[in-house]
Design an enzyme around this catalytic site. Structure first.
Site, mmCIF file in Angstrom:
data_model
loop_
_atom_site.group_PDB
_atom_site.id
_atom_site.type_symbol
_atom_site.label_atom_id
_atom_site.label_comp_id
_atom_site.label_asym_id
_atom_site.label_seq_id
_atom_site.Cartn_x
_atom_site.Cartn_y
_atom_site.Cartn_z
ATOM 1 N N SER A 109 34.354 46.101 29.419
ATOM 2 C CA SER A 109 33.216 47.022 29.543
ATOM 3 C C SER A 109 31.933 46.491 28.896
ATOM 4 C CB SER A 109 33.575 48.397 28.970
ATOM 5 O OG SER A 109 33.879 48.324 27.590
ATOM 6 N N HIS A 137 33.344 38.086 38.431
ATOM 7 C CA HIS A 137 34.392 38.275 39.433
ATOM 8 C C HIS A 137 34.048 37.509 40.711
ATOM 9 C CE1 HIS A 137 37.557 40.019 41.777
ATOM 10 N NE2 HIS A 137 36.727 40.680 42.549
ATOM 11 N N ARG A 163 34.803 32.826 44.364
ATOM 12 C CA ARG A 163 34.093 31.934 45.285
ATOM 13 C C ARG A 163 33.887 30.513 44.772
ATOM 14 N NH1 ARG A 163 35.611 33.961 49.885
ATOM 15 N NH2 ARG A 163 34.815 36.055 50.300
#
Length: 300
Positions: A69, A198, A203
């Site tokens: 978070s 992420h 990628r």
């Protein structure tokens, strides 16, 4: 085209140009590595003034143990020009909700598309093992040259027909349906740092399509300037092989320029119909492309 770094007056990379007409640009940044540590410490009512080894250990601990978070309180906004087929892969990355990862794109309903298309330098073969992947390159240079021309002629034809429809008063929202996925689109992408990480984890992976891997390296290179400690906590030693540096530009750009010059020579020679010269030029071109492919594959 090998990615080209553009620096601002502060000495930071503000833009990376990629392929023939794409780019990734920094618009704004909210938060720093220190903010990640401070967000985590708010539970104890504490705040650090400077980055120290304690903050380094804390950020590493947070990521390694899934306390993510604090990484969602930092944001970076990027302006991206990318082929549509890459944009559709890009926009899949949402963490938490779309509110956490806003993305707005140019609309062909509102504006007339400009004639800007992605042109591959080389063509890869379909993988025999991976339905969505590729492996190796076409070995027949003359066949590859013919197929690359298919890209160019198809782009020219589709855009000419698009303009014809507009000229006759057809609405932009309908006329745009003619345009191919190789068309460049432009978008503003503003992910949280966690959402961006992420995206990079997915990628930068070697199973991702090569073109979006290259865009991901551009994103990583830009973002690393603002969050070096956070990204080191995530990617570790592999960062040095993924970040684009000015040191890798001259040689790869030189090869790229030689390839373009050689292709021009071959096109000119085809008019002269000198078979021996054509064969020699095409062999030289093949050698140059093999060198280029090796350098791109090995991030050189």
């Amino acid at each position: 085209m090998i990615p080209q770094l553009v620096y601002n007056e502060s000495g930071l990379i503000s833009e990376i140009k990629v392929f023939n007409d794409g780019f990734v640009r920094v618009r704004s940044v909210l938060g720093t590595d220190l903010d990640i540590a401070d967000v985590a410490r708010v539970s104890f009512g504490k705040k650090a003034q400077t980055w120290t080894e304690k903050e380094e250990k804390l950020v590493n601990y947070l990521w390694q143990h899934g306390h993510t978070s604090p990484f969602r309180h930092s944001f970076i906004s990027l302006n991206v020009k990318v082929p549509i087929f890459i944009a559709r892969q890009w926009e899949k990355y949402k963490v938490g909700s779309p509110i956490d990862t806003p993305e707005n794109e140019i609309s062909g309903r509102y504006v007339e598309w400009t004639e800007s298309f992605w042109h591959p330098l080389s063509l890869r073969k379909q993988s025999a093992q991976n339905k969505q992947g590729s492996e190796g390159y076409l070995s027949d240079e003359s066949e590859e040259a013919m197929l690359l021309e298919v890209y160019r002629s198809s782009y020219l034809r589709s855009y000419a027909e698009y303009e014809l429809l507009l000229k006759h008063g057809v609405a932009k929202e309908q006329a745009r349906a003619l345009l191919p996925q190789g068309l460049y689109t432009e978008m503003i992408w503003t992910p949280s740092l966690q959402a961006l990480i992420h995206f990079l984890q997915q990628r930068l992976d070697t199973h991702a399509q090569l073109e979006i891997q290259i865009y991901a390296r551009c994103v990583l290179t830009l973002v690393y300037q603002y969050y070096p400690h956070a990204l080191t906590a995530v990617f570790g030693e592999s960062l040095k092989d993924l970040i684009i540096t000015s040191n890798e530009k001259p040689r790869t750009r030189e090869i790229q320029g030689q390839i373009e010059a050689m292709e021009t020579k071959i096109a000119y020679n085809s008019l002269k119909r000198s078979e021996n010269l054509r064969v020699n030029l095409e062999q030289d071109l093949k050698d140059l492309k093999n060198t280029y492919r090796y350098m791109v594959a090995n991030h050189e």
